[in-house]
Design a protein around this motif. Sequence first.
Motif, PDB file in Angstrom:
ATOM      1  N   LEU A 139       0.818  -1.205   0.000  1.00  0.00           N
ATOM      2  CA  LEU A 139       0.000   0.000   0.000  1.00  0.00           C
ATOM      3  C   LEU A 139       0.857   1.261   0.000  1.00  0.00           C
ATOM      4  O   LEU A 139       0.524   2.258  -0.667  1.00  0.00           O
ATOM      5  CB  LEU A 139      -0.944  -0.006   1.208  1.00  0.00           C
ATOM      6  CG  LEU A 139      -2.294   0.698   1.020  1.00  0.00           C
ATOM      7  CD1 LEU A 139      -3.025   0.142  -0.201  1.00  0.00           C
ATOM      8  CD2 LEU A 139      -3.155   0.537   2.257  1.00  0.00           C
ATOM      9  N   LEU A 140       1.963   1.245   0.736  1.00  0.00           N
ATOM     10  CA  LEU A 140       2.860   2.400   0.723  1.00  0.00           C
ATOM     11  C   LEU A 140       3.481   2.594  -0.663  1.00  0.00           C
ATOM     12  O   LEU A 140       3.627   3.725  -1.136  1.00  0.00           O
ATOM     13  CB  LEU A 140       3.958   2.220   1.769  1.00  0.00           C
ATOM     14  CG  LEU A 140       3.518   2.299   3.236  1.00  0.00           C
ATOM     15  CD1 LEU A 140       4.705   2.027   4.160  1.00  0.00           C
ATOM     16  CD2 LEU A 140       2.912   3.663   3.545  1.00  0.00           C
ATOM     17  N   THR A 141       3.825   1.494  -1.310  1.00  0.00           N
ATOM     18  CA  THR A 141       4.368   1.572  -2.665  1.00  0.00           C
ATOM     19  C   THR A 141       3.340   2.133  -3.633  1.00  0.00           C
ATOM     20  O   THR A 141       3.664   2.923  -4.525  1.00  0.00           O
ATOM     21  CB  THR A 141       4.828   0.183  -3.135  1.00  0.00           C
ATOM     22  OG1 THR A 141       5.792  -0.346  -2.223  1.00  0.00           O
ATOM     23  CG2 THR A 141       5.447   0.258  -4.528  1.00  0.00           C
ATOM     24  N   SER A 142       2.083   1.746  -3.446  1.00  0.00           N
ATOM     25  CA  SER A 142       1.025   2.249  -4.322  1.00  0.00           C
ATOM     26  C   SER A 142       0.862   3.759  -4.172  1.00  0.00           C
ATOM     27  O   SER A 142       0.521   4.450  -5.130  1.00  0.00           O
ATOM     28  CB  SER A 142      -0.299   1.535  -4.014  1.00  0.00           C
ATOM     29  OG  SER A 142      -0.849   1.961  -2.779  1.00  0.00           O
ATOM     30  N   GLY A 143       1.097   4.273  -2.965  1.00  0.00           N
ATOM     31  CA  GLY A 143       1.052   5.718  -2.769  1.00  0.00           C
ATOM     32  C   GLY A 143       2.148   6.422  -3.551  1.00  0.00           C
ATOM     33  O   GLY A 143       1.936   7.512  -4.109  1.00  0.00           O
ATOM     34  N   VAL A 144       3.319   5.778  -3.625  1.00  0.00           N
ATOM     35  CA  VAL A 144       4.438   6.345  -4.386  1.00  0.00           C
ATOM     36  C   VAL A 144       4.121   6.331  -5.875  1.00  0.00           C
ATOM     37  O   VAL A 144       4.348   7.319  -6.588  1.00  0.00           O
ATOM     38  CB  VAL A 144       5.734   5.558  -4.102  1.00  0.00           C
ATOM     39  CG1 VAL A 144       6.861   6.044  -5.004  1.00  0.00           C
ATOM     40  CG2 VAL A 144       6.134   5.697  -2.638  1.00  0.00           C
ATOM     41  N   THR A 145       3.582   5.221  -6.383  1.00  0.00           N
ATOM     42  CA  THR A 145       3.270   5.131  -7.813  1.00  0.00           C
ATOM     43  C   THR A 145       2.158   6.109  -8.198  1.00  0.00           C
ATOM     44  O   THR A 145       2.159   6.660  -9.304  1.00  0.00           O
ATOM     45  CB  THR A 145       2.853   3.700  -8.181  1.00  0.00           C
ATOM     46  OG1 THR A 145       1.732   3.300  -7.370  1.00  0.00           O
ATOM     47  CG2 THR A 145       4.001   2.730  -7.965  1.00  0.00           C
ATOM     48  N   CYS A 146       1.218   6.339  -7.291  1.00  0.00           N
ATOM     49  CA  CYS A 146       0.142   7.306  -7.556  1.00  0.00           C
ATOM     50  C   CYS A 146       0.721   8.719  -7.670  1.00  0.00           C
ATOM     51  O   CYS A 146       0.349   9.480  -8.570  1.00  0.00           O
ATOM     52  CB  CYS A 146      -0.897   7.242  -6.448  1.00  0.00           C
ATOM     53  SG  CYS A 146      -2.347   8.291  -6.704  1.00  0.00           S
ATOM     54  N   THR A 147       1.641   9.062  -6.773  1.00  0.00           N
ATOM     55  CA  THR A 147       2.294  10.375  -6.824  1.00  0.00           C
ATOM     56  C   THR A 147       3.140  10.513  -8.083  1.00  0.00           C
ATOM     57  O   THR A 147       3.177  11.579  -8.715  1.00  0.00           O
ATOM     58  CB  THR A 147       3.167  10.578  -5.576  1.00  0.00           C
ATOM     59  OG1 THR A 147       2.352  10.459  -4.403  1.00  0.00           O
ATOM     60  CG2 THR A 147       3.842  11.944  -5.588  1.00  0.00           C
ATOM     61  N   TRP A 148       3.809   9.427  -8.460  1.00  0.00           N
ATOM     62  CA  TRP A 148       4.625   9.420  -9.688  1.00  0.00           C
ATOM     63  C   TRP A 148       3.748   9.673 -10.908  1.00  0.00           C
ATOM     64  O   TRP A 148       4.128  10.402 -11.831  1.00  0.00           O
ATOM     65  CB  TRP A 148       5.353   8.082  -9.804  1.00  0.00           C
ATOM     66  CG  TRP A 148       6.311   7.994 -10.951  1.00  0.00           C
ATOM     67  CD1 TRP A 148       7.416   8.760 -11.149  1.00  0.00           C
ATOM     68  CD2 TRP A 148       6.247   7.079 -12.047  1.00  0.00           C
ATOM     69  NE1 TRP A 148       8.061   8.375 -12.307  1.00  0.00           N
ATOM     70  CE2 TRP A 148       7.364   7.341 -12.873  1.00  0.00           C
ATOM     71  CE3 TRP A 148       5.376   6.060 -12.403  1.00  0.00           C
ATOM     72  CZ2 TRP A 148       7.610   6.639 -14.043  1.00  0.00           C
ATOM     73  CZ3 TRP A 148       5.626   5.338 -13.572  1.00  0.00           C
ATOM     74  CH2 TRP A 148       6.728   5.632 -14.373  1.00  0.00           C
ATOM     75  N   ALA A 149       2.559   9.053 -10.915  1.00  0.00           N
ATOM     76  CA  ALA A 149       1.620   9.267 -12.015  1.00  0.00           C
ATOM     77  C   ALA A 149       1.177  10.727 -12.062  1.00  0.00           C
ATOM     78  O   ALA A 149       1.047  11.319 -13.144  1.00  0.00           O
ATOM     79  CB  ALA A 149       0.413   8.350 -11.842  1.00  0.00           C
ATOM     80  N   HIS A 150       0.964  11.325 -10.884  1.00  0.00           N
ATOM     81  CA  HIS A 150       0.546  12.727 -10.828  1.00  0.00           C
ATOM     82  C   HIS A 150       1.621  13.637 -11.412  1.00  0.00           C
ATOM     83  O   HIS A 150       1.323  14.576 -12.155  1.00  0.00           O
ATOM     84  CB  HIS A 150       0.240  13.108  -9.379  1.00  0.00           C
ATOM     85  CG  HIS A 150      -0.499  14.406  -9.257  1.00  0.00           C
ATOM     86  ND1 HIS A 150      -0.661  15.056  -8.048  1.00  0.00           N
ATOM     87  CD2 HIS A 150      -1.095  15.203 -10.193  1.00  0.00           C
ATOM     88  CE1 HIS A 150      -1.347  16.173  -8.247  1.00  0.00           C
ATOM     89  NE2 HIS A 150      -1.617  16.284  -9.532  1.00  0.00           N
ATOM     90  N   HIS A 151       2.871  13.359 -11.074  1.00  0.00           N
ATOM     91  CA  HIS A 151       3.965  14.149 -11.641  1.00  0.00           C
ATOM     92  C   HIS A 151       4.009  14.010 -13.159  1.00  0.00           C
ATOM     93  O   HIS A 151       4.301  14.965 -13.880  1.00  0.00           O
ATOM     94  CB  HIS A 151       5.299  13.730 -11.029  1.00  0.00           C
ATOM     95  CG  HIS A 151       5.528  14.270  -9.647  1.00  0.00           C
ATOM     96  ND1 HIS A 151       5.741  15.602  -9.400  1.00  0.00           N
ATOM     97  CD2 HIS A 151       5.572  13.654  -8.435  1.00  0.00           C
ATOM     98  CE1 HIS A 151       5.919  15.812  -8.099  1.00  0.00           C
ATOM     99  NE2 HIS A 151       5.804  14.632  -7.487  1.00  0.00           N
ATOM    100  N   GLY A 152       3.712  12.800 -13.647  1.00  0.00           N
ATOM    101  CA  GLY A 152       3.667  12.586 -15.092  1.00  0.00           C
ATOM    102  C   GLY A 152       2.598  13.441 -15.749  1.00  0.00           C
ATOM    103  O   GLY A 152       2.795  13.997 -16.842  1.00  0.00           O
TER     104      GLY A 152
END
Length: 288
Positions: free
Chosen positions: A162-175
Motif C-alpha cells: 500500500l505504501l508503494t502504491s502511494g508512491v506510484t500514484c504520486t509518480w503518475a501525478h507528476h507525469g
Amino acid sequence: MSTQGAYYIPHKATWPIAATIGLMTLLAGFANYLNGNAAGSTFMLIGLSIFIIMIGGWFTLQATESETGMYNKGVGISYRMAMMWFIFSEIMFFAVFFGTLWYTRNLSVDWLASVGDGPGRSSGMLWPSFESVWPTNGPGNVGGEYEPMGAFGLPLLNTLILLTSGVTCTWAHHGLIEKNRSQLIKGLAATVILGFIFVAFQAIEYQEAYHEMGLTLGSGIYGSTFFMLTGFHGFHVCVGAIILTVVLFRSSKGHFTPENHFAFEAAAWYWHFVDVVWLGLFIFVYMM
C-alpha cells in the motif's frame, strides 16, 4: 451549462438512486450471509455489481460533462470542497472505530477485570477469573480458542504494497503535471494493480484466520474489532482501486490536462487517505 458569469446547475441524476440500491443490497446480503442464509452471498454479489456499474456510469457522465466544457471555475471549487468534506467524514467514520478499540482495550477490559478503583469497575464477582489482557475473547471465554493475528507476514507485506502504491500514484501525478502521458498511465496502472493485490492478500489473510487460526467475527471483542476495522478498510481500498481504474481508463483516452484534472486529484486524495488509515491499523490493530 456554465458560462463565465453563471454557475452550472446539475441536471436530474439517477445514479445516486442506483448507488443506494447497490449498497443496501450489498449490506442486506452481508447480514444474511453472517446469519447463515444461503442467499446472502448471492445478494452480496448483486449489490457489489450494481455498485460497480453505478461508479462506472456516474463517472462516465461526469467525464462527458467535464470534457465538453460544462464546468467553470466555480464548479471546480465546489468539487474540491465537496471532496474535502467527504474525506473528513471518512476520517470521522474511522475515528469512531479507532475510538471503540481504544475504549475496549484501555477501559472496558480493566473494568471487567476489576483493575483499579472508581465508577464502572466490576466487583470481581461476575467473572472472578477474568484477566485484564489484550487480545481477549471476553469473560467466560465466550469467543472460544483462537490465535491472534500477528503483524508480520501478510500484514507487513500489505503495508509495503500500500505504501508503494502511494508512491506510484504520486509518480503518475507528476507525469500528468509534466505532460508525460506514458508516465501517467504506467503509474496509475501500477497503483491499480497494487491495490487489487492488497485486497487479494487480505482475502487470503481472512481465509487463514477463519480456517487455521480460529479467528472469526465471533471471537469475542478482539475478533469483532479486528474484522470491523480491517474489513471496512479493505472495502475502501476496493472502492479506491475501482475509482483509479476509471481514472486510468480516462487517461488512456487522452483525458486530463495539467490545468484540468480534478478527477485524478480526487482519486489521489482518497488513495492517500486509505494509505494513512492503514498505517494506523497496522500499528494499533496488528502491532499493539
